[in-house]
Design a protein around this motif. Structure first.
Motif, PDB file in Angstrom:
ATOM      1  N   ILE A 148       0.976  -1.769 -24.669  1.00 34.60           N
ATOM      2  CA  ILE A 148       1.491  -2.507 -23.513  1.00 34.60           C
ATOM      3  C   ILE A 148       0.712  -2.024 -22.299  1.00 34.60           C
ATOM      4  N   ALA A 149       0.125  -2.942 -21.546  1.00 38.52           N
ATOM      5  CA  ALA A 149      -0.658  -2.590 -20.368  1.00 38.52           C
ATOM      6  C   ALA A 149       0.039  -3.099 -19.114  1.00 38.52           C
ATOM      7  N   TYR A 150       0.212  -2.220 -18.144  1.00 38.25           N
ATOM      8  CA  TYR A 150       0.872  -2.566 -16.889  1.00 38.25           C
ATOM      9  C   TYR A 150      -0.141  -2.503 -15.753  1.00 38.25           C
ATOM     10  N   ASP A 151      -0.303  -3.617 -15.046  1.00 40.49           N
ATOM     11  CA  ASP A 151      -1.265  -3.686 -13.945  1.00 40.49           C
ATOM     12  C   ASP A 151      -0.631  -3.245 -12.631  1.00 40.49           C
ATOM     13  N   ASN A 152      -1.474  -2.885 -11.678  1.00 40.52           N
ATOM     14  CA  ASN A 152      -1.077  -2.529 -10.298  1.00 40.52           C
ATOM     15  C   ASN A 152      -0.244  -1.269 -10.203  1.00 40.52           C
ATOM     16  N   THR A 153      -0.452  -0.327 -11.108  1.00 38.62           N
ATOM     17  CA  THR A 153       0.353   0.888 -11.049  1.00 38.62           C
ATOM     18  C   THR A 153      -0.157   1.887 -10.006  1.00 38.62           C
ATOM     19  N   LEU A 154      -1.256   1.548  -9.333  1.00 34.63           N
ATOM     20  CA  LEU A 154      -1.682   2.323  -8.158  1.00 34.63           C
ATOM     21  C   LEU A 154      -1.228   1.669  -6.858  1.00 34.63           C
ATOM     22  N   TRP A 155      -0.865   0.400  -6.962  1.00 34.86           N
ATOM     23  CA  TRP A 155      -0.377  -0.390  -5.823  1.00 34.86           C
ATOM     24  C   TRP A 155      -1.220  -0.152  -4.557  1.00 34.86           C
ATOM     25  N   GLY A 156      -2.507  -0.490  -4.709  1.00 33.61           N
ATOM     26  CA  GLY A 156      -3.421  -0.385  -3.579  1.00 33.61           C
ATOM     27  C   GLY A 156      -3.675   1.035  -3.125  1.00 33.61           C
ATOM     28  N   GLY A 157      -3.414   2.000  -3.992  1.00 32.72           N
ATOM     29  CA  GLY A 157      -3.589   3.405  -3.639  1.00 32.72           C
ATOM     30  C   GLY A 157      -2.431   3.992  -2.868  1.00 32.72           C
ATOM     31  N   THR A 158      -1.415   3.189  -2.579  1.00 30.50           N
ATOM     32  CA  THR A 158      -0.296   3.659  -1.753  1.00 30.50           C
ATOM     33  C   THR A 158       0.569   4.686  -2.466  1.00 30.50           C
ATOM     34  N   VAL A 159       0.488   4.747  -3.798  1.00 35.62           N
ATOM     35  CA  VAL A 159       1.306   5.721  -4.535  1.00 35.62           C
ATOM     36  C   VAL A 159       0.922   7.157  -4.184  1.00 35.62           C
ATOM     37  N   ALA A 160      -0.298   7.325  -3.678  1.00 33.65           N
ATOM     38  CA  ALA A 160      -0.761   8.669  -3.314  1.00 33.65           C
ATOM     39  C   ALA A 160      -0.703   8.908  -1.809  1.00 33.65           C
ATOM     40  N   MET A 161      -0.055   7.999  -1.092  1.00 31.85           N
ATOM     41  CA  MET A 161       0.036   8.111   0.360  1.00 31.85           C
ATOM     42  C   MET A 161       1.464   8.446   0.791  1.00 31.85           C
ATOM     43  N   ALA A 162       1.579   9.045   1.968  1.00 31.49           N
ATOM     44  CA  ALA A 162       2.902   9.261   2.543  1.00 31.49           C
ATOM     45  C   ALA A 162       3.481   7.919   2.958  1.00 31.49           C
ATOM     46  N   GLU A 163       4.799   7.776   2.852  1.00 30.33           N
ATOM     47  CA  GLU A 163       5.426   6.482   3.114  1.00 30.33           C
ATOM     48  C   GLU A 163       5.106   5.954   4.507  1.00 30.33           C
ATOM     49  N   GLU A 164       5.057   6.848   5.492  1.00 31.60           N
ATOM     50  CA  GLU A 164       4.809   6.393   6.859  1.00 31.60           C
ATOM     51  C   GLU A 164       3.386   5.862   7.055  1.00 31.60           C
ATOM     52  N   GLU A 165       2.496   6.179   6.109  1.00 32.65           N
ATOM     53  CA  GLU A 165       1.120   5.686   6.184  1.00 32.65           C
ATOM     54  C   GLU A 165       0.971   4.308   5.549  1.00 32.65           C
ATOM     55  N   VAL A 166       2.009   3.855   4.875  1.00 29.06           N
ATOM     56  CA  VAL A 166       1.952   2.593   4.132  1.00 29.06           C
ATOM     57  C   VAL A 166       2.533   1.467   4.969  1.00 29.06           C
ATOM     58  N   HIS A 167       1.853   0.320   4.941  1.00 30.93           N
ATOM     59  CA  HIS A 167       2.358  -0.857   5.647  1.00 30.93           C
ATOM     60  C   HIS A 167       3.746  -1.207   5.109  1.00 30.93           C
ATOM     61  N   GLU A 168       4.621  -1.571   6.005  1.00 34.02           N
ATOM     62  CA  GLU A 168       6.009  -1.837   5.627  1.00 34.02           C
ATOM     63  C   GLU A 168       6.105  -2.872   4.513  1.00 34.02           C
ATOM     64  N   PHE A 169       5.195  -3.836   4.508  1.00 32.33           N
ATOM     65  CA  PHE A 169       5.183  -4.901   3.506  1.00 32.33           C
ATOM     66  C   PHE A 169       5.020  -4.345   2.090  1.00 32.33           C
ATOM     67  N   LYS A 170       4.312  -3.216   1.968  1.00 32.56           N
ATOM     68  CA  LYS A 170       4.012  -2.663   0.648  1.00 32.56           C
ATOM     69  C   LYS A 170       4.958  -1.550   0.214  1.00 32.56           C
ATOM     70  N   ARG A 171       5.881  -1.161   1.069  1.00 30.65           N
ATOM     71  CA  ARG A 171       6.685   0.027   0.782  1.00 30.65           C
ATOM     72  C   ARG A 171       7.648  -0.147  -0.394  1.00 30.65           C
ATOM     73  N   GLU A 172       8.282  -1.311  -0.489  1.00 33.01           N
ATOM     74  CA  GLU A 172       9.276  -1.497  -1.552  1.00 33.01           C
ATOM     75  C   GLU A 172       8.638  -1.384  -2.932  1.00 33.01           C
ATOM     76  N   PHE A 173       7.541  -2.109  -3.150  1.00 30.91           N
ATOM     77  CA  PHE A 173       6.895  -2.065  -4.464  1.00 30.91           C
ATOM     78  C   PHE A 173       6.165  -0.740  -4.675  1.00 30.91           C
ATOM     79  N   ARG A 174       5.785  -0.052  -3.598  1.00 26.11           N
ATOM     80  CA  ARG A 174       5.234   1.304  -3.741  1.00 26.11           C
ATOM     81  C   ARG A 174       6.270   2.205  -4.397  1.00 26.11           C
ATOM     82  N   LYS A 175       7.510   2.123  -3.914  1.00 25.92           N
ATOM     83  CA  LYS A 175       8.590   2.935  -4.497  1.00 25.92           C
ATOM     84  C   LYS A 175       8.804   2.564  -5.964  1.00 25.92           C
ATOM     85  N   CYS A 176       8.724   1.269  -6.260  1.00 25.57           N
ATOM     86  CA  CYS A 176       8.888   0.817  -7.653  1.00 25.57           C
ATOM     87  C   CYS A 176       7.776   1.375  -8.531  1.00 25.57           C
ATOM     88  N   ALA A 177       6.537   1.343  -8.020  1.00 24.98           N
ATOM     89  CA  ALA A 177       5.404   1.841  -8.795  1.00 24.98           C
ATOM     90  C   ALA A 177       5.534   3.334  -9.052  1.00 24.98           C
TER      91      ALA A 177
END
Length: 238
Positions: A178-207
């Motif tokens: 089973i292959a899951y795409d976008n598990t880096l979510w634009g690299g935001t998974v390795a960023m502090a939440e405050e550095e991430v655009h609000e639009f991407k924060r919800e799915f960042r948490k999911c990832a």
């Protein structure tokens, strides 16, 4: 005498920008080997407002390799968009192979449909304009479907990845992937939440939550590839 065996210090090498590395990979190894129907579909998708959510060609190249290594014949695809990964899978599996594909948006699928037909692989695809969970649950009502799929590719709503995982772990055979795409979510998974655009924060948490969950799943062998936007390959072992 011993000092002569010590190599001289290596000077710091310049760090290439990720865009430059991606360009090099695509132009050197991916585009020259990309099938013409895939290239045509990729170009046709380029002007769509959501073109950036399509499967990257380098990720597609890796998916094709995995499909060949598995000798995959029966697959599932959750999240189709315009169908780059769907067409790639259809071109890779045997003539009598089958793909069960699900996406609520038929309009985007129809962008890719002419290219699928032109490639002569439409007979391999069963497309359902539907959310995936009800379809997966219906499949599981028949015990004959358990362990009957060789491969699954998921590129859909990130908040449901674990829900998909639990169902696919029953539908995909032991030894299947089973292959899951976008598990880096634009690299935001390795960023502090405050550095991430609000639009991407919800799915960042999911990832982040999903990545942690599969890393602890003893039922799978896991490989996390940083190709494209990150693909997590889960080989079912139990």
């Amino acid at each position: 005498m011993e000092d002569k065996l010590i190599p001289p210090a290596i000077p710091n090498l310049p760090i290439l920008k990720s865009e430059a590395l991606e360009k090099y990979i695509l132009e050197t190894n991916v585009y020259p080997r990309e099938a013409e129907p895939l290239k045509e579909l990729r170009n046709a998708t380029a002007n769509h407002p959501l073109h950036f959510i399509g499967t990257s060609p380098d990720a597609g190249q890796l998916l094709a390799l995995i499909l060949n290594l598995l000798n995959a014949k029966k697959t599932i695809e959750i999240g189709v968009y315009t169908g780059y990964s769907l067409l790639l899978t259809a071109l890779t599996i045997p003539h009598d192979g089958k793909i069960l594909a699900m996406d609520p948006n038929r309009k985007t699928y129809e962008i890719g449909l002419p290219f699928i037909k032109k490639a002569g692989v439409k007979h391999k695809i069963d497309f359902l304009a539907s959310p995936a969970l009800p379809v997966l649950d219906e499949l599981l009502q028949d015990p004959a479907n358990e362990g009957s799929f060789d491969f699954a590719f998921v590129d859909a709503d990130k908040n449901n990845y674990w829900n998909y995982h639990e169902r696919l772990m029953k539908l995909v055979k032991v030894g299947g992937i089973i292959a899951y795409d976008n598990t880096l979510w634009g690299g935001t998974v390795a960023m502090a939440e405050e550095e991430v655009h609000e639009f991407k924060r919800e799915f960042r948490k999911c990832a982040i939550a999903f990545n942690k969950a599969i890393s602890e799943d003893s039922r799978i062998q896991l490989a996390f590839a940083s190709v494209g936007d990150g693909i997590s390959f889960c080989r079912r072992i139990l």
